[in-house]
Design an enzyme around this catalytic site. Structure first.
Site, PDB file in Angstrom:
ATOM      1  CE  LYS A 171     -33.173 -45.481  71.050  1.00  0.00           C
ATOM      2  NZ  LYS A 171     -32.237 -45.344  72.219  1.00  0.00           N
ATOM      3  N   GLY A 210     -25.698 -53.009  68.083  1.00  0.00           N
ATOM      4  CA  GLY A 210     -25.767 -53.116  69.541  1.00  0.00           C
ATOM      5  C   GLY A 210     -25.639 -54.556  69.980  1.00  0.00           C
ATOM      6  CB  SER A 211     -26.612 -56.196  73.103  1.00  0.00           C
ATOM      7  OG  SER A 211     -27.974 -55.827  73.180  1.00  0.00           O
ATOM      8  CB  VAL A 253     -31.127 -54.911  71.745  1.00  0.00           C
ATOM      9  CG1 VAL A 253     -31.985 -53.902  71.001  1.00  0.00           C
ATOM     10  CG2 VAL A 253     -31.149 -54.622  73.237  1.00  0.00           C
ATOM     11  N   GLY A 254     -30.737 -57.165  69.339  1.00  0.00           N
ATOM     12  CA  GLY A 254     -30.869 -57.563  67.932  1.00  0.00           C
ATOM     13  C   GLY A 254     -32.022 -58.536  67.736  1.00  0.00           C
ATOM     14  CD  GLU A 273     -21.513 -54.195  64.266  1.00  0.00           C
ATOM     15  OE1 GLU A 273     -21.398 -55.056  65.167  1.00  0.00           O
ATOM     16  OE2 GLU A 273     -21.073 -53.039  64.366  1.00  0.00           O
ATOM     17  CB  CYS A 287     -18.738 -53.951  67.355  1.00  0.00           C
ATOM     18  SG  CYS A 287     -18.380 -52.680  66.153  1.00  0.00           S
ATOM     19  CD  GLU A 310     -19.581 -57.543  72.178  1.00  0.00           C
ATOM     20  OE1 GLU A 310     -20.812 -57.469  72.330  1.00  0.00           O
ATOM     21  OE2 GLU A 310     -18.996 -57.087  71.182  1.00  0.00           O
TER      22      GLU A 310
HETATM   23  P1  NAI Z   1     -28.007 -52.198  73.653  1.00  0.00           P
HETATM   24  O1  NAI Z   1     -28.040 -53.211  72.584  1.00  0.00           O
HETATM   25  O2  NAI Z   1     -29.025 -52.277  74.756  1.00  0.00           O
HETATM   26  O3  NAI Z   1     -28.130 -50.710  73.047  1.00  0.00           O
HETATM   27  C1  NAI Z   1     -27.935 -50.340  71.711  1.00  0.00           C
HETATM   28  C2  NAI Z   1     -29.064 -49.465  71.232  1.00  0.00           C
HETATM   29  O4  NAI Z   1     -30.276 -50.202  71.222  1.00  0.00           O
HETATM   30  C3  NAI Z   1     -29.341 -48.227  72.090  1.00  0.00           C
HETATM   31  O5  NAI Z   1     -29.700 -47.142  71.248  1.00  0.00           O
HETATM   32  C4  NAI Z   1     -30.550 -48.647  72.907  1.00  0.00           C
HETATM   33  O6  NAI Z   1     -31.344 -47.572  73.321  1.00  0.00           O
HETATM   34  C5  NAI Z   1     -31.306 -49.490  71.913  1.00  0.00           C
HETATM   35  N1  NAI Z   1     -32.252 -50.459  72.482  1.00  0.00           N
HETATM   36  C6  NAI Z   1     -32.195 -51.078  73.695  1.00  0.00           C
HETATM   37  N2  NAI Z   1     -33.229 -51.909  73.849  1.00  0.00           N
HETATM   38  C7  NAI Z   1     -33.972 -51.832  72.721  1.00  0.00           C
HETATM   39  C8  NAI Z   1     -35.176 -52.474  72.270  1.00  0.00           C
HETATM   40  N3  NAI Z   1     -35.818 -53.366  73.024  1.00  0.00           N
HETATM   41  N4  NAI Z   1     -35.642 -52.163  71.040  1.00  0.00           N
HETATM   42  C9  NAI Z   1     -34.992 -51.283  70.258  1.00  0.00           C
HETATM   43  N5  NAI Z   1     -33.878 -50.642  70.638  1.00  0.00           N
HETATM   44  C10 NAI Z   1     -33.360 -50.917  71.848  1.00  0.00           C
HETATM   45  O7  NAI Z   1     -26.566 -52.226  74.275  1.00  0.00           O
HETATM   46  P2  NAI Z   1     -26.081 -51.700  75.714  1.00  0.00           P
HETATM   47  O8  NAI Z   1     -26.997 -52.129  76.798  1.00  0.00           O
HETATM   48  O9  NAI Z   1     -25.805 -50.263  75.560  1.00  0.00           O
HETATM   49  O10 NAI Z   1     -24.732 -52.524  75.871  1.00  0.00           O
HETATM   50  C11 NAI Z   1     -24.780 -53.888  76.280  1.00  0.00           C
HETATM   51  C12 NAI Z   1     -23.786 -54.709  75.521  1.00  0.00           C
HETATM   52  O11 NAI Z   1     -24.095 -54.714  74.127  1.00  0.00           O
HETATM   53  C13 NAI Z   1     -22.361 -54.204  75.577  1.00  0.00           C
HETATM   54  O12 NAI Z   1     -21.720 -54.595  76.750  1.00  0.00           O
HETATM   55  C14 NAI Z   1     -21.777 -54.841  74.342  1.00  0.00           C
HETATM   56  O13 NAI Z   1     -21.420 -56.179  74.641  1.00  0.00           O
HETATM   57  C15 NAI Z   1     -22.927 -54.828  73.355  1.00  0.00           C
HETATM   58  N6  NAI Z   1     -22.837 -53.667  72.429  1.00  0.00           N
HETATM   59  C16 NAI Z   1     -22.348 -53.874  71.174  1.00  0.00           C
HETATM   60  C17 NAI Z   1     -22.175 -52.815  70.313  1.00  0.00           C
HETATM   61  C18 NAI Z   1     -21.629 -53.002  68.957  1.00  0.00           C
HETATM   62  O14 NAI Z   1     -20.953 -52.116  68.462  1.00  0.00           O
HETATM   63  N7  NAI Z   1     -21.941 -54.082  68.277  1.00  0.00           N
HETATM   64  C19 NAI Z   1     -22.487 -51.432  70.716  1.00  0.00           C
HETATM   65  C20 NAI Z   1     -23.065 -51.333  72.039  1.00  0.00           C
HETATM   66  C21 NAI Z   1     -23.200 -52.422  72.848  1.00  0.00           C
END
Ligand code: NAI
Ligand code: MG
Length: 489
Positions: A185, A238-239, A242-243, A261, A295, A392
């Site tokens: 996804k 991701g965040s 959401v983790g 992660e 990250c 972050e």
């Molecule tokens: P996010 O955590 O919402 O998105 C990452 C992925 O999770 C995307 O594919 C999204 O569609 C999916 N997702 C969102 N909600 C979900 C749910 N309830 N269940 C399953 N999958 C879901 O991150 P976002 O909103 O793009 O960025 C927000 C913050 O997260 C950033 O400002 C940053 O601090 C952090 N982040 C960290 C990353 C890393 O590399 N560790 C990468 C992206 C964001």
């Protein structure tokens, strides 16, 4: 099925399919729902792609389930050949993939050509080498023998962020190398790279359903994939927010294996005896690469007293310059924030930084558009408890503070809910070893920042999550161990 043609590096025309990639075919979502993909450097619509609904995820998972029946008996060497072929194709399509990432995510074209694409190719080749080496152990037991077998988990899911497709390649390479099938996804703001990859998967000759690629809203498609009863493992980057949802989804459904992660607030520690130019190089890269949307960004910088003022001054001199704009142009050195909302989030942190008692050394504002560009920003003398030292930011914002002693800086480095990455700069080997062992983080760079190699495990401790991408350690995430025992009497 619908497609979109976009203009990449030097105007090259790149066409990608916009449907969901299921069973080696592009299909629309069940109710025709779509989502818009924006070019953040132009603030303009780039493409419209299908948005997977629950039924579509069901369709993708059942396709993978069916594919697994024959995939699990495919010989390791045949699997390896397919992954190697895919690696070659990815390499041959470097310009397309780098162009797509520039257009949809604002990443510098040159950065993708130099780092993201070759690292992705290396990851594929590395895990292609593991397919025939997933051996077990033989174990002595009283009057008998036991042996373990390492098996794939089966149908897996991976939820990918937007900041670099390398994270997607890490997960696909390890999943497939370990013998699984996988439903991807992609992130709603940057899904097009995987639409290109889908074509390469077909060209490489992968059987239908071994790799399915869906895009759609996290709260719909991602959430449902994480809840799915037929998915045995889910990998997420991701965040933290959401983790937690992913972990909860696993606990409420089938207790699938989870790896997370979740980013960080990674400390860079610079001792007075460090090679200052080297420290400046890596510290600058650590907060400007990907415009700080990495990250492992080195977003907290602790500098020892006696070189503090000199460091801040020279660091600012390096960060002040930068040509922002079209990331496809070779002269551009500064990319965009991925979206308006990400830029707003970063600017809100900058506002909090200005109110925190810290000193704004440079930056602190948006740069002229079009597009969402944030000036490289440095705060010095940042209080340890300030929000900009704790949370972050995911933008080009460095928070600097001084330290006196090694003990003090280790305590400050560990005073964080996160523990993903870190870096220490010193020419004293004893200091390097002690600090490396004292920092709570999945990675410590010594006189360097952010070295990522496919054979080295990458992942966090504390709220940066658990599980590892890359290295032999990643295979633990994508396999299960079972044993047989026999008595000889
Ligand atoms: P996010 O955590 O919402 O998105 C990452 C992925 O999770 C995307 O594919 C999204 O569609 C999916 N997702 C969102 N909600 C979900 C749910 N309830 N269940 C399953 N999958 C879901 O991150 P976002 O909103 O793009 O960025 C927000 C913050 O997260 C950033 O400002 C940053 O601090 C952090 N982040 C960290 C990353 C890393 O590399 N560790 C990468 C992206 C964001
Ligand atoms: Mg975008």
């Amino acid at each position: 099925m619908a497609s979109v043609t976009i203009a990449g590096y030097r105007g090259r025309q790149i066409t990608v399919q916009t449907g969901l990639f299921i069973d080696n075919q592009f299909v629309p979502s069940i109710d025709g729902k779509t989502l818009d993909v924006e070019n953040p450097s132009a603030g303009k619509l780039l493409a419209t792609v299908s948005a997977a609904q629950k039924e579509d995820i069901d369709r993708a998972v059942s396709s993978s389930k069916k594919a697994y029946e024959s995939w699990k008996t495919t010989s390791p060497s045949a699997r390896s050949q397919l992954i190697l072929k895919l690696a070659d194709l990815v390499e041959q399509h470097t310009e397309d993939l780098a162009s797509i990432q520039a257009l949809e995510a604002g990443t510098l074209y040159t950065e993708s050509v130099d780092f993201h694409v070759p690292s992705s190719v290396k990851a594929l080749r590395y895990f292609a080498g593991w397919t025939d080496k997933l051996d077990g152990l033989s174990l002595n037991i009283p009057q008998g023998l036991s042996y373990t077998v390492r098996l794939p988990v089966g149908v897996c899911g991976a939820i990918i962020p937007w900041n670099t497709f390398l994270i997607g390649f890490w997960k696909i390479a390890a999943a497939i190398g370990a013998g699984n099938v996988v439903v991807i996804k992609t992130a709603e703001v940057a899904p097009l790279w995987a639409q290109k990859l889908a074509e390469l998967i077909v060209e490489a000759g992968f059987p239908p359903g071994v790799i399915n690629i869906t895009t759609g809203l996290g709260t719909v498609a991602g959430q449902y994939l994480a809840e799915h009863h037929d998915v045995r493992k889910i990998a997420f980057t991701g965040s933290v927010r959401v983790g937690r949802e992913i972990l909860a989804a696993s606990s409420k459904s089938n207790l699938k294996k989870v790896s997370l992660e979740l980013g960080g607030k990674s400390p860079t520690i610079i001792f007075a005896d460090a090679d200052l130019n080297n420290a400046l190089y890596w510290a600058s890269l650590g907060i400007t690469m990907g415009s700080g949307q990495i990250c492992a960004s080195g977003s907290r910088i602790y500098v020892q007293d006696s070189i503090y003022d000199k460091f801040v001054e020279e660091f600012a001199a390096r960060l002040r310059d930068g040509i922002h704009g079209d990331p496809l142009l070779p002269e551009t050195t500064k990319g965009a924030a991925v979206s308006q909302s990400q830029a707003d989030k970063v600017m809100n942190y900058i506002k909090q930084g200005k109110e925190s008692g810290a000193k704004l050394v440079c930056g602190g504002e948006m740069l002229p558009g079009p597009g969402y560009f944030i000036a490289n920003t440095i705060f010095s003398d940042v209080p340890q408890q300030a929000t900009i030292m704790q949370e972050e930011i995911f933008g080009p914002v460095a928070s600097i503070a001084r330290f006196h002693t090694e003990e003090e800086v280790i305590a400050k480095a560990n005073d964080s809910p996160y523990g993903l990455s870190s870096a220490v700069f010193t020419t004293n080997i004893n200091t390097a070893l002690r600090v490396s062992q004292g920092i709570e983080a999945g990675t410590v760079g010594v006189n360097a920042w952010g070295l990522a190699n496919p054979n080295v495990p990458f992942g966090g401790v504390k709220q940066s999550g658990f599980g590892r991408d890359c290295g032999q350690a990643a295979l633990e995430e994508w396999t299960k161990i079972v044993y047989s025992s026999a008595k000889n009497r």
